[in-house]
Write a protein that holds these residues in place. Sequence first.
Motif, PDB file in Angstrom:
ATOM      1  N   GLU A 149       0.758  -1.328   0.033  1.00 59.35           N
ATOM      2  CA  GLU A 149      -0.176   0.062  -0.072  1.00 59.35           C
ATOM      3  C   GLU A 149       0.790   1.357   0.039  1.00 59.35           C
ATOM      4  O   GLU A 149       0.296   2.401   0.094  1.00 59.35           O
ATOM      5  CB  GLU A 149      -1.037  -0.038   0.968  1.00 59.35           C
ATOM      6  CG  GLU A 149      -2.157  -1.184   1.310  1.00 59.35           C
ATOM      7  CD  GLU A 149      -2.818  -0.937   0.261  1.00 59.35           C
ATOM      8  OE1 GLU A 149      -3.159   0.231  -0.202  1.00 59.35           O
ATOM      9  OE2 GLU A 149      -3.860  -1.646  -0.256  1.00 59.35           O
ATOM     10  N   ARG A 150       2.057   1.092   0.133  1.00 56.02           N
ATOM     11  CA  ARG A 150       2.817   2.491   0.197  1.00 56.02           C
ATOM     12  C   ARG A 150       2.894   3.203  -0.884  1.00 56.02           C
ATOM     13  O   ARG A 150       3.108   4.553  -0.870  1.00 56.02           O
ATOM     14  CB  ARG A 150       4.361   1.815   0.323  1.00 56.02           C
ATOM     15  CG  ARG A 150       5.463   3.244   0.415  1.00 56.02           C
ATOM     16  CD  ARG A 150       6.567   2.670   1.154  1.00 56.02           C
ATOM     17  NE  ARG A 150       6.624   2.159   2.519  1.00 56.02           N
ATOM     18  CZ  ARG A 150       6.326   3.034   3.681  1.00 56.02           C
ATOM     19  NH1 ARG A 150       6.305   4.278   3.442  1.00 56.02           N
ATOM     20  NH2 ARG A 150       6.363   2.362   4.853  1.00 56.02           N
ATOM     21  N   MET A 151       2.518   2.912  -2.019  1.00 56.36           N
ATOM     22  CA  MET A 151       2.394   3.778  -3.323  1.00 56.36           C
ATOM     23  C   MET A 151       1.302   4.793  -2.951  1.00 56.36           C
ATOM     24  O   MET A 151       1.161   5.687  -3.577  1.00 56.36           O
ATOM     25  CB  MET A 151       1.747   3.015  -4.373  1.00 56.36           C
ATOM     26  CG  MET A 151       0.652   2.325  -4.402  1.00 56.36           C
ATOM     27  SD  MET A 151       0.615   1.303  -5.839  1.00 56.36           S
ATOM     28  CE  MET A 151       1.535   0.161  -5.761  1.00 56.36           C
ATOM     29  N   ARG A 152       0.338   4.763  -1.902  1.00 57.65           N
ATOM     30  CA  ARG A 152      -0.664   5.411  -1.793  1.00 57.65           C
ATOM     31  C   ARG A 152      -0.502   6.512  -0.536  1.00 57.65           C
ATOM     32  O   ARG A 152      -1.320   7.182  -0.136  1.00 57.65           O
ATOM     33  CB  ARG A 152      -1.915   4.625  -1.133  1.00 57.65           C
ATOM     34  CG  ARG A 152      -2.469   3.656  -2.071  1.00 57.65           C
ATOM     35  CD  ARG A 152      -3.284   2.669  -1.449  1.00 57.65           C
ATOM     36  NE  ARG A 152      -4.541   3.289  -1.149  1.00 57.65           N
ATOM     37  CZ  ARG A 152      -5.766   2.881  -0.757  1.00 57.65           C
ATOM     38  NH1 ARG A 152      -5.689   1.626  -0.419  1.00 57.65           N
ATOM     39  NH2 ARG A 152      -6.977   3.459  -0.283  1.00 57.65           N
ATOM     40  N   ASP A 153       0.755   6.705  -0.120  1.00 56.99           N
ATOM     41  CA  ASP A 153       1.325   7.444   0.706  1.00 56.99           C
ATOM     42  C   ASP A 153       1.237   8.976   0.235  1.00 56.99           C
ATOM     43  O   ASP A 153       1.461   9.005  -0.935  1.00 56.99           O
ATOM     44  CB  ASP A 153       2.651   7.191   1.342  1.00 56.99           C
ATOM     45  CG  ASP A 153       2.814   6.206   2.525  1.00 56.99           C
ATOM     46  OD1 ASP A 153       1.642   5.704   2.866  1.00 56.99           O
ATOM     47  OD2 ASP A 153       3.907   6.091   3.035  1.00 56.99           O
ATOM     48  N   GLY A 154       1.040  10.001   1.222  1.00 58.90           N
ATOM     49  CA  GLY A 154       1.272  11.362   0.523  1.00 58.90           C
ATOM     50  C   GLY A 154       0.140  12.225   0.376  1.00 58.90           C
ATOM     51  O   GLY A 154      -1.014  11.734   1.206  1.00 58.90           O
ATOM     52  N   ILE A 155       0.079  13.291  -0.132  1.00 59.38           N
ATOM     53  CA  ILE A 155      -1.155  14.382   0.002  1.00 59.38           C
ATOM     54  C   ILE A 155      -1.604  14.327  -1.343  1.00 59.38           C
ATOM     55  O   ILE A 155      -0.756  14.176  -2.450  1.00 59.38           O
ATOM     56  CB  ILE A 155      -0.351  15.937  -0.089  1.00 59.38           C
ATOM     57  CG1 ILE A 155       0.142  16.040   1.512  1.00 59.38           C
ATOM     58  CG2 ILE A 155      -1.622  16.770  -0.154  1.00 59.38           C
ATOM     59  CD1 ILE A 155      -0.838  16.174   2.626  1.00 59.38           C
ATOM     60  N   PHE A 156      -2.859  14.264  -1.507  1.00 59.76           N
ATOM     61  CA  PHE A 156      -3.707  14.046  -2.678  1.00 59.76           C
ATOM     62  C   PHE A 156      -4.678  15.196  -2.780  1.00 59.76           C
ATOM     63  O   PHE A 156      -5.255  15.491  -1.625  1.00 59.76           O
ATOM     64  CB  PHE A 156      -4.176  12.796  -2.945  1.00 59.76           C
ATOM     65  CG  PHE A 156      -3.285  11.685  -2.897  1.00 59.76           C
ATOM     66  CD1 PHE A 156      -2.690  11.323  -4.120  1.00 59.76           C
ATOM     67  CD2 PHE A 156      -2.946  11.082  -1.782  1.00 59.76           C
ATOM     68  CE1 PHE A 156      -1.660  10.330  -3.929  1.00 59.76           C
ATOM     69  CE2 PHE A 156      -1.836  10.060  -1.819  1.00 59.76           C
ATOM     70  CZ  PHE A 156      -1.376   9.820  -2.793  1.00 59.76           C
ATOM     71  N   PHE A 157      -5.179  15.407  -4.046  1.00 56.83           N
ATOM     72  CA  PHE A 157      -6.360  16.472  -3.998  1.00 56.83           C
ATOM     73  C   PHE A 157      -7.530  15.883  -4.853  1.00 56.83           C
ATOM     74  O   PHE A 157      -7.141  15.118  -5.904  1.00 56.83           O
ATOM     75  CB  PHE A 157      -6.057  17.658  -4.603  1.00 56.83           C
ATOM     76  CG  PHE A 157      -4.708  18.202  -4.200  1.00 56.83           C
ATOM     77  CD1 PHE A 157      -4.588  18.774  -2.731  1.00 56.83           C
ATOM     78  CD2 PHE A 157      -3.495  18.326  -4.745  1.00 56.83           C
ATOM     79  CE1 PHE A 157      -3.385  19.085  -2.232  1.00 56.83           C
ATOM     80  CE2 PHE A 157      -2.304  18.525  -4.354  1.00 56.83           C
ATOM     81  CZ  PHE A 157      -2.336  19.194  -2.733  1.00 56.83           C
ATOM     82  N   SER A 158      -8.802  16.080  -4.434  1.00 60.30           N
ATOM     83  CA  SER A 158      -9.748  15.474  -5.264  1.00 60.30           C
ATOM     84  C   SER A 158     -10.954  16.653  -5.375  1.00 60.30           C
ATOM     85  O   SER A 158     -11.250  17.231  -4.348  1.00 60.30           O
ATOM     86  CB  SER A 158     -10.494  14.266  -4.641  1.00 60.30           C
ATOM     87  OG  SER A 158     -11.511  13.944  -5.451  1.00 60.30           O
TER      88      SER A 158
END
Length: 304
Positions: A149-158
């Motif tokens: 699941e590490r690829m989902r780390d971080g800041i995202f905007f929707s």
Amino acid sequence: MALQLKKSMVWSSAINFGVCAVVAAGFVMVADLHDMLMWFALLATVVAVLTFLRAANTVRRNTLEPLLQPASYVRITRDNPLVLDQVDWSMIDDYATQLAMRGFHHLGDFTAYPMAGALVGVAAIFTNADASTIVEIQQVKLLPGGGSERMRDGIFFSMTSLVGGKIRVISCNHKPRASTYLVRGNYDVLNADPNLGLLALLSQHTDFLMRLRQRIGKTAVRGLTVERYVLSIREAQAQAKRRLSAMSGYGIAGVVDQFEAKPRRRWAPSTAVLKAVPYRTLEELDAAYAVEGQPPVFHESLSW
């Protein structure tokens, strides 16, 4: 779900058939049961078919399972011990300041219910001055043991707007996945660009709404709230559930393979379909999905 899911299902069945056939042939030769060779061949075939059906059922079940519980949110406080040490609120606040300078209002901080066990995810939610666009500033952090699941780390905007009240227009900087494509709503219009920051994505979303108005003659409805935003997600879930329930596991695997072979960053129904979608008020959305007997839109406590 990996690339060539259909092929892996067929290969698993073929391997089990081969193993059964070899074992049966050896047993026939050792025990001199040549007259039962046809029965052993039939048994090997049955094992292969059952292997295929089991794999197809697993694919179908794993795809439908997330749709069984309607989307819900939990309002959170920043001093909650479950998120206090996991979330960098200063990063969210930096982006919040950029939105505030453009007339957006903060509606609160939320997390999904239930939250995936391997992740901590929060979203600060905002709306523009006429409440026609919802913006989520999301922070996702993998907990120890989360593995892939590490690829989902971080800041995202929707960003989401409801054009004509039923067409869900989404702009985000997530990397679209086959699972996202599978559970899309009937009238979802998605544009995803993992390389865009907040303001560039907001500009793209605004421009796209203008182009869509020119193409289909519909504008984004006003009056979005967090509750109505969640209800629009529930509507898309219900539509996806009906569509996927009519598909076999092998058919779903085919859609996954096609997406993995040629990933898509945007999708939408045809212009003709979007033009034909009837207008709907947000009050009608409330009446359709905020009904008695449904799980609450907002839960009172976190569940990790």
